[in-house]
Design a protein around this motif. Sequence first.
Motif, mmCIF file in Angstrom:
data_model
loop_
_atom_site.group_PDB
_atom_site.id
_atom_site.type_symbol
_atom_site.label_atom_id
_atom_site.label_comp_id
_atom_site.label_asym_id
_atom_site.label_seq_id
_atom_site.Cartn_x
_atom_site.Cartn_y
_atom_site.Cartn_z
ATOM 1 N N ARG A 195 0.848 -1.211 0.000
ATOM 2 C CA ARG A 195 0.000 0.000 0.000
ATOM 3 C C ARG A 195 0.873 1.247 0.000
ATOM 4 N NH1 ARG A 195 -4.087 -0.152 4.817
ATOM 5 N NH2 ARG A 195 -4.724 1.770 3.830
ATOM 6 N N TRP A 196 0.399 2.296 -0.704
ATOM 7 C CA TRP A 196 1.147 3.555 -0.737
ATOM 8 C C TRP A 196 1.032 4.276 0.598
ATOM 9 C CZ3 TRP A 196 4.457 4.376 -4.460
ATOM 10 C CH2 TRP A 196 4.221 3.866 -5.739
ATOM 11 N N MET A 197 2.134 4.781 1.087
ATOM 12 C CA MET A 197 2.122 5.590 2.310
ATOM 13 C C MET A 197 3.134 6.718 2.176
ATOM 14 S SD MET A 197 1.817 2.844 5.373
ATOM 15 C CE MET A 197 0.414 1.724 5.442
ATOM 16 N N ALA A 198 2.792 7.866 2.743
ATOM 17 C CA ALA A 198 3.748 8.989 2.771
ATOM 18 C C ALA A 198 4.690 8.750 3.949
ATOM 19 C CB ALA A 198 3.015 10.312 2.929
ATOM 20 N N SER A 199 5.952 8.535 3.656
ATOM 21 C CA SER A 199 6.880 8.120 4.715
ATOM 22 C C SER A 199 7.178 9.226 5.723
ATOM 23 C CB SER A 199 8.184 7.616 4.096
ATOM 24 O OG SER A 199 8.848 8.674 3.450
ATOM 25 N N CYS A 200 6.943 10.494 5.346
ATOM 26 C CA CYS A 200 7.265 11.573 6.292
ATOM 27 C C CYS A 200 6.217 11.711 7.385
ATOM 28 C CB CYS A 200 7.456 12.907 5.568
ATOM 29 S SG CYS A 200 5.958 13.587 4.858
ATOM 30 N N THR A 201 5.029 11.168 7.154
ATOM 31 C CA THR A 201 3.973 11.270 8.175
ATOM 32 C C THR A 201 3.601 9.914 8.775
ATOM 33 O OG1 THR A 201 2.306 11.152 6.433
ATOM 34 C CG2 THR A 201 2.872 13.355 7.230
ATOM 35 N N GLN A 202 3.924 8.830 8.088
ATOM 36 C CA GLN A 202 3.477 7.503 8.542
ATOM 37 C C GLN A 202 4.389 6.944 9.637
ATOM 38 O OE1 GLN A 202 0.684 5.796 7.473
ATOM 39 N NE2 GLN A 202 1.194 4.410 9.157
ATOM 40 N N PRO A 203 3.843 6.703 10.831
ATOM 41 C CA PRO A 203 4.684 6.113 11.879
ATOM 42 C C PRO A 203 5.134 4.709 11.485
ATOM 43 C CG PRO A 203 2.618 6.959 12.782
ATOM 44 C CD PRO A 203 2.478 6.973 11.286
ATOM 45 N N LEU A 204 6.344 4.391 11.882
ATOM 46 C CA LEU A 204 6.888 3.051 11.630
ATOM 47 C C LEU A 204 6.215 2.065 12.576
ATOM 48 C CD1 LEU A 204 9.309 1.511 10.195
ATOM 49 C CD2 LEU A 204 10.529 1.834 12.360
ATOM 50 N N SER A 205 5.953 0.867 12.079
ATOM 51 C CA SER A 205 5.480 -0.164 13.016
ATOM 52 C C SER A 205 6.169 -1.490 12.740
ATOM 53 C CB SER A 205 3.954 -0.272 13.020
ATOM 54 O OG SER A 205 3.468 -0.487 11.750
ATOM 55 N N GLU A 206 6.130 -2.339 13.741
ATOM 56 C CA GLU A 206 6.848 -3.616 13.744
ATOM 57 C C GLU A 206 6.501 -4.442 12.498
ATOM 58 O OE1 GLU A 206 9.048 -4.520 16.119
ATOM 59 O OE2 GLU A 206 9.408 -6.505 15.265
ATOM 60 N N GLY A 207 7.535 -4.970 11.858
ATOM 61 C CA GLY A 207 7.328 -5.904 10.749
ATOM 62 C C GLY A 207 6.981 -5.290 9.417
ATOM 63 N N MET A 208 7.007 -3.985 9.312
ATOM 64 C CA MET A 208 6.670 -3.358 8.017
ATOM 65 C C MET A 208 7.645 -3.828 6.942
ATOM 66 S SD MET A 208 5.709 0.636 8.636
ATOM 67 C CE MET A 208 3.995 1.134 8.836
ATOM 68 N N VAL A 209 7.104 -4.125 5.765
ATOM 69 C CA VAL A 209 7.941 -4.464 4.612
ATOM 70 C C VAL A 209 7.824 -3.286 3.646
ATOM 71 C CG1 VAL A 209 8.304 -6.073 2.707
ATOM 72 C CG2 VAL A 209 7.572 -6.929 4.953
#
Length: 232
Positions: free
Chosen positions: A58-72
Amino acid sequence: MPDKVKFTIDGQECLADQGVTIYEAAKANGVYIPVLCHYEGLKAVGSCRICSVMVNGRWMASCTQPLSEGMVIENDAPLVNEYRQAIIEMLLAEGNHFCPTCEKSGNCELQALAYRYGIMVPRFPYQFPRRKIEAFPGFLLEHNRCIQCQRCVRAIQTEDGRKIFAMKDRSKDIRINIDRKLAAKLSEDQIQKAMDICPVGAILKKGVGFIRPIGQRKYDRQPIGSEIEGEK
Ligand code: FES
């Protein structure tokens, strides 16, 4: 809760602190993600989408999206790079970016990204808009080059916290608007900060220009992103 978050980016296994965004986590691991509206120390607004990555498809804006465990996360991937190229090309076609005569040439983040993503000619038709250049005491606002990143809106304030730059109108007519009375009070340092924080050549300090010769400008010396990739 563990202190560190595990994730992968372009197949590389990484660790980052809890509570950071994808962009920050990538940077901490020496992985460059391009940004235009985002700027270190300013609240992220997620408006330009150049930092978009694919997360679990899925598309996500990396500057606003919090990181979470196991993200690929896919960052340097053909589809993601193609998407970023299209954004850069749209920005180049939408305004009047005549690099050879622009004072920001060589120090311009949009130009540097165009080089990084190998853009020769935008696939979109040039719009050649007729926009004005506004003059203020100490600086110029070149609307033809503004990409509406809103960095100046967030970064430049008077000493009592009043904003000088704001957004006006909507959609294709959206523009930076300046409070003339407050702008007249900007110090030399604040004007320099506004010029430096602008990713393109839209805010220009009066009385100076083309200070650094070709060969010594910021992106002559190292391509954009190399300062992060060099930290690996
Ligand atoms: Fe993330 Fe602009 S840098 S949306």
